[in-house]
Design an enzyme around this catalytic site. Structure first.
Site, mmCIF file in Angstrom:
data_model
loop_
_atom_site.group_PDB
_atom_site.id
_atom_site.type_symbol
_atom_site.label_atom_id
_atom_site.label_comp_id
_atom_site.label_asym_id
_atom_site.label_seq_id
_atom_site.Cartn_x
_atom_site.Cartn_y
_atom_site.Cartn_z
ATOM 1 N N HIS A 1 1.076 -1.236 -0.034
ATOM 2 C CA HIS A 1 -0.036 0.181 0.222
ATOM 3 C C HIS A 1 0.908 1.202 0.078
ATOM 4 C CE1 HIS A 1 -3.070 -2.807 0.742
ATOM 5 N NE2 HIS A 1 -3.935 -2.180 0.162
ATOM 6 N N GLU B 1 -11.144 -10.926 -4.479
ATOM 7 C CA GLU B 1 -9.626 -11.068 -4.394
ATOM 8 C C GLU B 1 -9.219 -12.229 -3.365
ATOM 9 O OE1 GLU B 1 -8.938 -7.229 -2.211
ATOM 10 O OE2 GLU B 1 -10.560 -7.217 -0.810
ATOM 11 N N CYS C 1 -10.060 -3.254 -10.049
ATOM 12 C CA CYS C 1 -9.541 -2.015 -9.336
ATOM 13 C C CYS C 1 -8.125 -2.219 -8.684
ATOM 14 C CB CYS C 1 -10.407 -1.575 -8.327
ATOM 15 S SG CYS C 1 -10.948 -2.721 -7.181
ATOM 16 N N ASN D 1 -4.490 -7.208 -6.705
ATOM 17 C CA ASN D 1 -3.542 -7.104 -5.895
ATOM 18 C C ASN D 1 -3.577 -8.083 -4.778
ATOM 19 O OD1 ASN D 1 -3.087 -4.540 -7.028
ATOM 20 N ND2 ASN D 1 -3.874 -3.385 -5.601
ATOM 21 N N ASP D 2 -4.582 -8.360 -4.210
ATOM 22 C CA ASP D 2 -4.727 -9.649 -3.298
ATOM 23 C C ASP D 2 -5.022 -10.829 -3.942
ATOM 24 O OD1 ASP D 2 -4.275 -8.445 -0.736
ATOM 25 O OD2 ASP D 2 -6.061 -7.122 -0.900
HETATM 26 C C1 PEP Z 1 -6.585 -5.092 -4.530
HETATM 27 O O1 PEP Z 1 -6.486 -5.922 -3.668
HETATM 28 O O2 PEP Z 1 -6.424 -5.435 -5.686
HETATM 29 C C2 PEP Z 1 -7.283 -3.892 -4.176
HETATM 30 C C3 PEP Z 1 -7.624 -2.934 -5.033
HETATM 31 O O3 PEP Z 1 -7.467 -3.617 -2.797
HETATM 32 P P1 PEP Z 1 -6.051 -3.170 -1.971
HETATM 33 O O4 PEP Z 1 -5.074 -3.044 -2.938
HETATM 34 O O5 PEP Z 1 -6.382 -1.997 -1.384
HETATM 35 O O6 PEP Z 1 -6.101 -4.444 -0.898
HETATM 36 MG MG MG Z 2 -7.174 -6.138 -1.692
#
Ligand code: PEP
Ligand code: MG
Length: 588
Positions: free
Chosen positions: A212, A455, A526, A478-479
């Protein structure tokens, strides 16, 4: 002597400037420049605070003397002597004076900058006893910083004074000298603080591409390198450095030739940026007429300005957890949250805003003190919806605030990290309960579309079940990558295995998009993949028509969209899905 440090490129561009080393435990001090006529006042703030701490230490010593006979007292008294000595140490006070008078740093910044310098000298001492005194030094500086909080500091940040590049460097010496933050680690909350600051780039020792901290750096659209291992130890306060955000390299003490080369690249980036800005109001439609929705990811309501400026057609992800972090347990109440969500809704001027319920945990701890290390496996622990369901009062407060904001514009509610149907049912029941509470109080609220983040592999594999409950889905790649490949997204030592093109990941993404299409429900991505221009063609080929990313990436992705013919990309996507190594298919 010039040398380079290699890390992970997380936010592109070139930054050239002086290093500002920040110890991560003290990063929450303000960093700003003061005018020449304010330097005396800043010096005085340090003096007053230091004298207060000295007086406090003396008081404790006095009390100790009045309570004789306890063994520990002798040691404590000796320790307090050391503290007193450090507080009055000339090296510390002279250094602070230098940062304030010569560099025009505000008092807190000057104190932490000098702490870094002196702490390094302690690190280099051979005598272990003396080396350990570094901890004492850190303690006394922290006490002075705390004392300084009580001493009035300027409310309005004065503009940066003009600062000259040193002679011999091929920089235009009429420009301001940019500053580059170098730290061992920065929490996402720290990064958010720095969003308003003077820094032109970031370097951290730890972190991965989708940590993050990296995500916030990208959202600031300034060059950043993470996972640079020992950068914060080998780079010194005030060193000249270049960040090559494309290659993930930090060049320390660059030669004039290297500086000239990077200066040129910097100007090229500016020209490219300017060129892209002309696409702002061009509709995002492919060559074969497919309309592609480009949305923005935001961390705070004020990011709506850059979202609109980039031509985003809505917010696809408002990471609401940034309202909750770094507050020492003092979570935002309903009114504060309502005001923040309302600001985003009004800020987007009638365009939809997707507000994700709080996703704290793992690398987004609520507070530094309640750190991820408290848990054995934080990424698999009580985070995101799991935390919300475990804290019903907090969750209901947030839901009420979101529902109330929805009375003022289109709002989508998004739930993170769901894996079980029981979690889905509970979440929906909480939303109903929040509506009931608002009804009971006669408070105005609006309709929301309710969506789930995909995710966790379990969610992608049972996507048809998810679609029964939700209006739309948003894939958090991402997750999804982290959990599919069992790679900690924050750990730079395994970052080479963090592969969005892994066939298992692509298949889960494809399956989610396909199922959404089949049921006529919207699916967006996203995660950081959405803003990665090297992935745009593949995602379009997989059928994705909604991308949510940092405002800074919207125009570059739009440029890709305008150049694509989705009919030709379907075959590419099929080949990638069938391949053992999809990356080779894409490259060929
Ligand atoms: C993700 O996991 O892709 C996501 C958009 O959430 P974050 O990056 O805030 O975990
Ligand atoms: Mg996430």
């Amino acid at each position: 002597m010039s040398f380079s440090v290699h890390g992970i490129a997380v936010s592109s561009g070139v930054a050239i400037g002086r290093a500002v080393l920040v110890a991560s435990s003290r990063v929450d001090v303000a960093h700003y420049f003061v005018d020449a006529d304010q330097t005396e006042r800043e010096l005085n703030r340090v003096r007053v605070a230091r004298d207060e701490v000295v007086a406090e230490v003396c008081r404790v010593q006095q009390t100790l003397q009045e309570m004789p006979g306890k063994d520990g007292h002798v040691e404590l008294a000796a320790l307090l002597d050391v503290h007193l000595m450090l507080l009055q140490d000339e090296h510390l006070t002279d250094g602070v004076k230098h940062w304030i008078m010569d560099r025009r740093y505000n008092a807190e910044w000057a104190l932490t900058a000098q702490l870094e310098v002196v702490a390094r000298q302690f690190d280099e001492m051979e005598d272990p006893y003396l080396r350990e005194r570094k901890a004492d030094l850190e303690q006394v500086v922290e006490r002075v910083l705390r004392a300084m909080r009580g001493v009035v500091s300027p409310v309005v940040q004065p503009p940066a004074p003009s600062r000259k590049a040193p002679q011999g460097l091929l920089l235009d010496d009429t420009i301001d000298v940019p500053l580059i933050l170098v730290a061992h680690d920065l929490s996402p909350a720290d990064m958010l603080q720095f969003k308003q600051s003077v820094f032109a780039g970031f370097v951290t020792d730890v972190g991965g591409k989708t940590s993050h901290t990296a995500i916030v750096a990208r959202s600031m659209d300034i060059p950043a390198v993470v996972g640079a291992r020992s950068a914060s130890q080998i780079i010194e306060q005030d060193d000249w450095i270049i960040i090559d955000g494309e290659a993930g390299v930090v060049i320390v003490d660059p030669s004039p030739i290297i500086l000239a080369e990077y200066g040129f690249r910097q100007r090229q980036t500016e020209v490219e940026r300017e060129r892209l800005s002309r696409l702002r109001s061009t509709p995002s439609v492919t060559l074969d007429g497919e309309s592609v929705e480009l949305l923005a990811n935001i961390e705070e309501p004020k990011d709506c300005v850059s979202a609109l400026r980039a031509g985003a057609v809505g917010v696809g992800l408002f990471r609401s957890e940034f309202l909750f972090m770094g507050r020492q347990g003092n979570l935002p109440d309903e009114e504060e949250q309502y005001q923040a969500y309302l600001a985003a809704v009004l800020g987007m001027e009638g365009l939809p805003v997707t507000i994700r319920t709080v996703d704290v945990g793992a690398d987004k701890p609520l507070d530094r003190s309640r750190n991820a290390e408290d848990h054995l496996n934080p990424a698999l622990g009580l985070r995101a919806i799991r935390w919300s369901l475990a804290e019903p009062a907090m969750f209901l407060t947030q839901l009420r605030a979101i529902l109330r904001a929805a009375a003022h514009g289109p709002v989508n509610l998004l739930i993170p990290m769901l894996a079980h149907v029981s979690e889905i049912r509970q979440s929906l029941a909480f939303i109903d309960k929040a509506r009931g509470q608002l009804n009971a109080k006669g408070q105005l609220y609006g309709p929301v579309k309710i969506g789930a983040m995909i995710e966790v592999p379990a969610a992608a594999l049972m996507v048809d079940v998810f679609l029964k409950y939700f209006d739309y889905l948003s894939i958090g790649t991402n997750d999804l990558i982290q959990y599919t490949l069992a790679i900690d997204r924050v750990d730079e030592s395994v970052s080479h295995l963090y592969d969005p093109m892994h066939p298992a990941v692509l298949q889960l993404v494809a399956r989610t998009i396909e199922s959404g299409r089949a049921q006529g429900k919207a699916v967006s991505v996203c995660g950081e993949l959405a803003g990665d221009v090297t992935m745009t063609r593949l995602l379009l080929g997989l059928g994705l028509r909604s991308f949510s990313m940092h405002p800074s990436q919207v125009l570059a992705v739009k440029q890709q969209v305008l150049r694509c013919d989705t009919r030709k990309l379907q075959a590419l996507a099929r080949a990638a899905l069938a391949a053992e190594e999809p990356a080779l298919v894409m490259a060929g």
